[in-house]
Design an enzyme around this catalytic site. Structure first.
Site, PDB file in Angstrom:
ATOM      1  N   ASP A 337       6.250   5.370   1.262  1.00 35.21           N
ATOM      2  CA  ASP A 337       6.245   6.536   0.392  1.00 35.21           C
ATOM      3  C   ASP A 337       7.608   6.738  -0.275  1.00 35.21           C
ATOM      4  O   ASP A 337       8.647   6.478   0.327  1.00 35.21           O
ATOM      5  CB  ASP A 337       5.896   7.776   1.235  1.00 35.21           C
ATOM      6  CG  ASP A 337       5.773   9.033   0.399  1.00 35.21           C
ATOM      7  OD1 ASP A 337       4.894   9.067  -0.473  1.00 35.21           O
ATOM      8  OD2 ASP A 337       6.559   9.973   0.618  1.00 35.21           O
ATOM      9  N   GLU A 390       5.179   2.769  -3.084  1.00 32.97           N
ATOM     10  CA  GLU A 390       4.909   3.857  -4.018  1.00 32.97           C
ATOM     11  C   GLU A 390       6.238   4.098  -4.738  1.00 32.97           C
ATOM     12  O   GLU A 390       7.132   4.757  -4.217  1.00 32.97           O
ATOM     13  CB  GLU A 390       4.434   5.110  -3.280  1.00 32.97           C
ATOM     14  CG  GLU A 390       3.925   6.186  -4.227  1.00 32.97           C
ATOM     15  CD  GLU A 390       4.774   7.441  -4.233  1.00 32.97           C
ATOM     16  OE1 GLU A 390       4.701   8.193  -5.219  1.00 32.97           O
ATOM     17  OE2 GLU A 390       5.516   7.689  -3.272  1.00 32.97           O
TER      18      GLU A 390
END
Length: 655
Positions: A337, A390
């Site tokens: 993330d 991401e």
């Protein structure tokens, strides 16, 4: 499975040292000098085998060994129900090698005991902290760690031995993104009600299998204190959340997915952590896990703290955490993330709020080194998995090997595609002719990375509206547009990701406090949208041309971009065999086009294998192609003209 410098094939501590068994805490260690050196250098990749709590037997006595890093502490004791939370009673031993590690064995301590470390820290601070390496925590709002000994007999041998092909870049990757708490609840009106891992497994595994998804991606299952962070602000980097059960219950869930032929991806957050008192922040009274300089150490967007990637012990902690989920939980991939925020010193910071690196740039040098080492380690030890970034900027070579100066990820989320696609489909179809370049732009840079196309949770929260209501037109047109967009997504090169609820056109934004609006499936429009996504999943998996060369320049060809005004776009997806090629025709307007002619080379015969306007998908069903007329135009170049009918707002696939 290759382990880094295994620490457990050596002589036991008691074979070489005297253990004083008269005290409440016995002197004991699982560490070798090599382990300590690796830990400090940032190269201890199996820290979970050594730190935390471990049920062992010492001098024929069962109990738990504890080890924690608190370099600025003057005393660390274990407190819990077992000693009435009495501070300073069960004091751990500090190692004499300046490692800052406190350790010791507590005899006769049982599994399932809630405990914390009471730390006398920097400048006399007295703090109670959870165990950073614990495998199990109390159910929130309680905040203690729990002594545990994970034991599970895996039954996914078939999947594990064959998963190399299922997780390869030329395999179909259709990912269903799930938030475990709110996919389905026992009581949709009670945010405190949770299904157990077992109950979720019983419902979710058959659903994902029937829908034809190849992988599920769970928003962080790692332990976290606040439901509203969705798991992205974690305190337990080595523990599945206790909201749904015990660690072994989550293992059983992974096992069940594997037996059903579905891979598991976990969201993992090495970018930041919250300031909750029991967590990592100011762990021993000073900045232990986070940067001390708040220009680097504080996250203005998320009101959280950033890991100190320069510190070897922190790097060992994070890479051990990633390895832990592959090693102990058999997962198939990690989506890392907020990679942009890790890489960039000026992320979300104004002029003067950040300091350039030694070369004057905005890259965090030690964070870049950490990311590369993370990916190298995972792919070395688990070559049949994927690391997915991401990452929302144009940082170069994110999904390229480190030996070519890349970051070493296997795939990267294609955020630009997501934004451009949604912007394009939100438009009134009349205006799409003026913005076709926005639609085609993705292929200009597609081969820079191995891209996953995400329609993720981020796009249906905070006032962005659910997918179906992003679409223009009346109700029929909204659904037709959404089916058209999904057809485009599934036929565009790259892996796919769809957030839960998108598959049946959820009509409200995602709300983590309740569950998906399953009652919508009583209506044809929603049930048939679900059937459309199911058909697209099977199309993507069954047609080699749609995935075999999805990251290869030879897998895609524009056929017709010259009909902007009519809004008809045609491209070819190519497989390794010519006969596997498929032709994709998208009609972006609500106008039926009969006898539409397309020039295409290579194959003389085509048949319609998918039509988003079928009645089975809540389309009109009155424009289709039972037989495709073909005319030879040029024998030398193998050029043909095909004549087809295009329904309004539709995507068609021919093979």
């Amino acid at each position: 499975m290759m382990q880094h410098e295994p620490s457990f094939h050596k002589k036991k501590y008691e074979e070489e040292h005297f253990v004083d068994s008269t005290k409440l805490v016995w002197n004991y260690s699982l560490f070798s000098d090599t382990d300590i050196n690796n830990y400090q250098q940032g190269n201890l990749y199996n820290g979970y085998e050594l730190f935390g709590n471990h049920e062992i037997e010492v001098l024929n006595t069962k109990g738990f060994y504890f080890a924690v890093w608190a370099p600025n502490a003057t005393e660390v004791s274990v407190v819990g129900h077992f000693n009435d939370w009495e501070k300073g009673k069960h004091i751990l031993f500090v190692r004499f090698d300046s490692s800052g590690i406190w350790e010791g064995f507590i005899p006769n301590l049982k599994k399932g005991e809630a405990y914390k470390y009471h730390i006398k820290g920097y400048k006399g601070a007295a703090i109670d902290k959870g165990d950073p390496y614990a495998n199990y925590w109390e159910m929130r709002p309680e905040t203690a760690s729990v002594s545990w000994n994970m034991q599970y007999n895996w039954a996914d041998k078939d999947w594990m031995s064959n998963r190399k092909k299922n997780n390869a870049l030329d395999a179909a990757w259709s990912v269903y993104e799930v938030h475990l708490a709110s996919w389905m609840r026992p009581d949709k009106f009670d945010e405190e009600s949770y299904n157990t891992y077992q109950q979720i497994t019983d419902r979710l595994v058959p659903y994902v299998s029937e829908m034809g998804f190849t992988h599920v991606e769970f928003m962080p299952v790692m332990e976290h204190p606040f439901d509203g962070s969705w798991g992205y602000q974690g305190t337990g980097f080595f523990a599945p959340t206790s909201r749904f059960g015990e660690p072994e219950d989550f293992m059983a869930m992974v096992d069940a997915f594997h037996k059903a032929g579905v891979g598991i991806i976990l969201d993992w957050v090495p970018s930041h952590f919250p300031y909750d008192a029991h967590g990592l922040f100011m762990f021993d009274g000073t900045h232990t896990y986070e940067y001390a300089d708040m220009r680097k150490g504080f996250h203005p967007d998320w009101n959280s703290y950033i890991f100190n990637y320069k510190r070897g012990e922190v790097k060992s902690f994070l890479i051990s955490s990633a390895r832990f989920w592959f090693d102990k939980f058999h997962i198939d991939g990690i989506r890392v993330d907020a990679v942009s925020s890790i890489l960039q010193l000026d992320y979300s910071r104004k002029e003067g709020e950040w300091e350039p690196n030694e070369f004057g740039g905005n890259g965090n040098i030690e964070a870049i080194a950490f990311i590369k080492e993370l990916n190298e380690t995972i792919y070395r030890d688990f070559p049949d998995v994927q690391m997915i970034a991401e990452e929302a900027t144009d940082w170069p070579k994110v999904s390229r090997p480190t030996f070519t100066d890349g970051l070493g990820f296997g795939m990267k989320w294609m955020m630009g595609w997501m934004h451009d696609t949604l912007d394009y489909f939100k438009m009134d179809p009349y205006f799409r002719q003026f913005h076709q370049d926005k639609f085609t732009f993705s292929m200009m840079y597609f081969y820079d990375e191995n891209f996953m196309l995400p329609l993720s949770h981020d796009e249906i929260v905070h006032g962005k509206s659910p997918m179906v209501y992003k679409m223009p037109g009346d109700e029929w047109q909204k659904f037709a547009n959404l089916r058209l967009m999904y057809t485009y997504m599934y036929t565009h090169p790259g892996a796919k990701l769809l957030f839960m609820g998108n598959e049946f056109a959820q009509t409200t934004e995602w709300n983590y406090k309740t569950e998906l609006s399953w009652e919508l499936l009583q209506y044809d429009s929603h049930k048939k949208m679900q059937d459309c996504v199911k058909a697209l999943n099977h199309l993507y998996c069954d047609q080699p041309a749609l995935h075999e060369l999805q990251f290869d320049i030879h897998g895609f060809e524009w056929i017709d971009l010259n009909h902007r005004q009519e809004g008809v776009i045609v491209f070819k997806r190519k497989g390794k065999q010519l006969e596997e090629d498929v032709l994709v025709v998208l009609n972006m307007t609500p106008v039926v086009r009969r006898d539409w002619k397309i020039k295409v080379s290579g194959k003389a015969a085509w048949e319609e294998i998918f039509n988003s306007d079928q009645t089975a998908f809540w389309g009109t069903g009155d424009v289709y192609n039972p037989a495709v007329k073909t005319k030879l135009l040029d024998k030398d170049t193998d050029l043909y003209e095909i004549n087809i009918h295009l329904p309004a707002l539709s995507g068609l696939v021919f093979r």
